[in-house]
Design an enzyme around this catalytic site. Sequence first.
Site, PDB file in Angstrom:
ATOM      1  CG  ASP A 162      -1.380   8.101 -11.075  1.00  0.00           C
ATOM      2  OD1 ASP A 162      -2.788   8.582 -11.155  1.00  0.00           O
ATOM      3  OD2 ASP A 162      -0.903   7.360 -12.150  1.00  0.00           O
ATOM      4  CG  ASP A 173      -1.818   1.295   1.262  1.00  0.00           C
ATOM      5  OD1 ASP A 173      -1.988   1.994   0.664  1.00  0.00           O
ATOM      6  OD2 ASP A 173      -2.585   1.098   2.205  1.00  0.00           O
TER       7      ASP A 173
HETATM    8  C1  SAM Z   1      -3.388   5.055 -12.196  1.00  0.00           C
HETATM    9  S1  SAM Z   1      -2.446   3.668 -11.963  1.00  0.00           S
HETATM   10  C2  SAM Z   1      -0.834   4.035 -11.621  1.00  0.00           C
HETATM   11  C3  SAM Z   1      -0.351   4.502 -13.071  1.00  0.00           C
HETATM   12  C4  SAM Z   1       1.155   4.901 -12.751  1.00  0.00           C
HETATM   13  N1  SAM Z   1       1.288   5.967 -11.831  1.00  0.00           N
HETATM   14  C5  SAM Z   1       1.486   5.482 -14.076  1.00  0.00           C
HETATM   15  O1  SAM Z   1       1.375   6.737 -14.387  1.00  0.00           O
HETATM   16  O2  SAM Z   1       2.006   4.813 -15.171  1.00  0.00           O
HETATM   17  C6  SAM Z   1      -2.787   3.298 -10.092  1.00  0.00           C
HETATM   18  C7  SAM Z   1      -2.286   2.223  -9.609  1.00  0.00           C
HETATM   19  O3  SAM Z   1      -2.248   2.110  -8.181  1.00  0.00           O
HETATM   20  C8  SAM Z   1      -2.552   0.871  -7.778  1.00  0.00           C
HETATM   21  N2  SAM Z   1      -2.989   0.944  -6.487  1.00  0.00           N
HETATM   22  C9  SAM Z   1      -4.407   0.944  -5.896  1.00  0.00           C
HETATM   23  N3  SAM Z   1      -4.425   1.078  -4.759  1.00  0.00           N
HETATM   24  C10 SAM Z   1      -3.270   1.002  -4.218  1.00  0.00           C
HETATM   25  C11 SAM Z   1      -2.576   1.347  -3.118  1.00  0.00           C
HETATM   26  N4  SAM Z   1      -3.261   1.559  -1.889  1.00  0.00           N
HETATM   27  N5  SAM Z   1      -1.274   1.383  -2.941  1.00  0.00           N
HETATM   28  C12 SAM Z   1      -0.359   1.303  -4.007  1.00  0.00           C
HETATM   29  N6  SAM Z   1      -0.932   0.862  -5.139  1.00  0.00           N
HETATM   30  C13 SAM Z   1      -2.323   1.046  -5.537  1.00  0.00           C
HETATM   31  C14 SAM Z   1      -3.638   0.054  -8.804  1.00  0.00           C
HETATM   32  O4  SAM Z   1      -3.257  -1.369  -8.802  1.00  0.00           O
HETATM   33  C15 SAM Z   1      -2.866   0.772 -10.157  1.00  0.00           C
HETATM   34  O5  SAM Z   1      -1.772  -0.027 -10.840  1.00  0.00           O
END
Ligand code: SAM
Length: 280
Positions: free
Chosen positions: A165, A144
Amino acid sequence: MLSYRHGFHAGNHADVLKHVVLVQLLKQLTLKDKPLWVIDTHAGAGGYSLEAGYAARNAEFANGIGLLWARRDLPAPVREYLQQVRAANPDGVLRHYPGSPQIALQMLRPQDRLRCFELHSTDSKALQEHFRAAGRRVAVVAGDGFAGLKSVLPPPSRRGLVLIDPSYELKEHYRDVRTAMRDALQRFATGTYAVWYPQLPRREAEQLPQELQRLAPGDWLRSRCRSPPRPRKASACMAAACSCSIRPGTSRPAARGDARAGGGAGPGRAATFDLQFRQT
Ligand SMILES: C[S@@+](CC[C@H](N)C(=O)[O-])C[C@H]1O[C@@H](n2cnc3c(N)ncnc32)[C@H](O)[C@@H]1O
């Protein structure tokens, strides 16, 4: 279990906006020799095929990077972003889209560090694999990013860019952004923070910019884009809160890029990316 997979959206208009801003921030922040830490709290898989898999299914990239790829008349910030996408496509054909951690790594120097968090087990494995050969400059945590952010702040060099993001699948994610930002600012008030959020007609989304402003008054640079051909989709808004000293060239009205193209993507599929870096 969250269902969001960034692969479906790789290279779409929202990624273009986010990554244009990311490239500009990295460009500025790597001007000083002092090591920079980049922390990507929601890193995704690192890179995406545009020819197969999720990205190919809905081809959202056609309305984003697809509109820009062949253009030669783009404003400097968009051109500089395109250079980074081209680096991931050395044969000159748009086959791959680099995610935020890949773009960051491409722009970082030997003294810099990249710390990534990704919660989805498939994407975190893909990201670890993606960076298998990257060495000690890069660390990927399968976990997370909201909770993990604290563990890497402040960075040892006291110079850092934090990209937040999330997917905003749950309305709690808006609250999580606020909490993570509040904690992060307490630990590292001089950091540079970039928060992506959708422009949606829902209370949490509408309030987030003001809430961020309250947490870190002043020094916010906001950029937005809208994708006219898909009016029911959320347009994207990214705000970069800069509580570190940012070079004046970034914090005054510095870049206005209007990239309009219909050609490669078929009739009526024009998108406008209107980038305005303005102190608000
Ligand atoms: C919008 S995407 C990220 C795209 C990436 N930042 C890019 O610009 O290439 C959001 C990501 O966050 C992940 N995710 C969701 N909840 C999360 C959390 N609490 N901590 C870390 N990752 C998380 C999802 O699996 C997804 O891969």
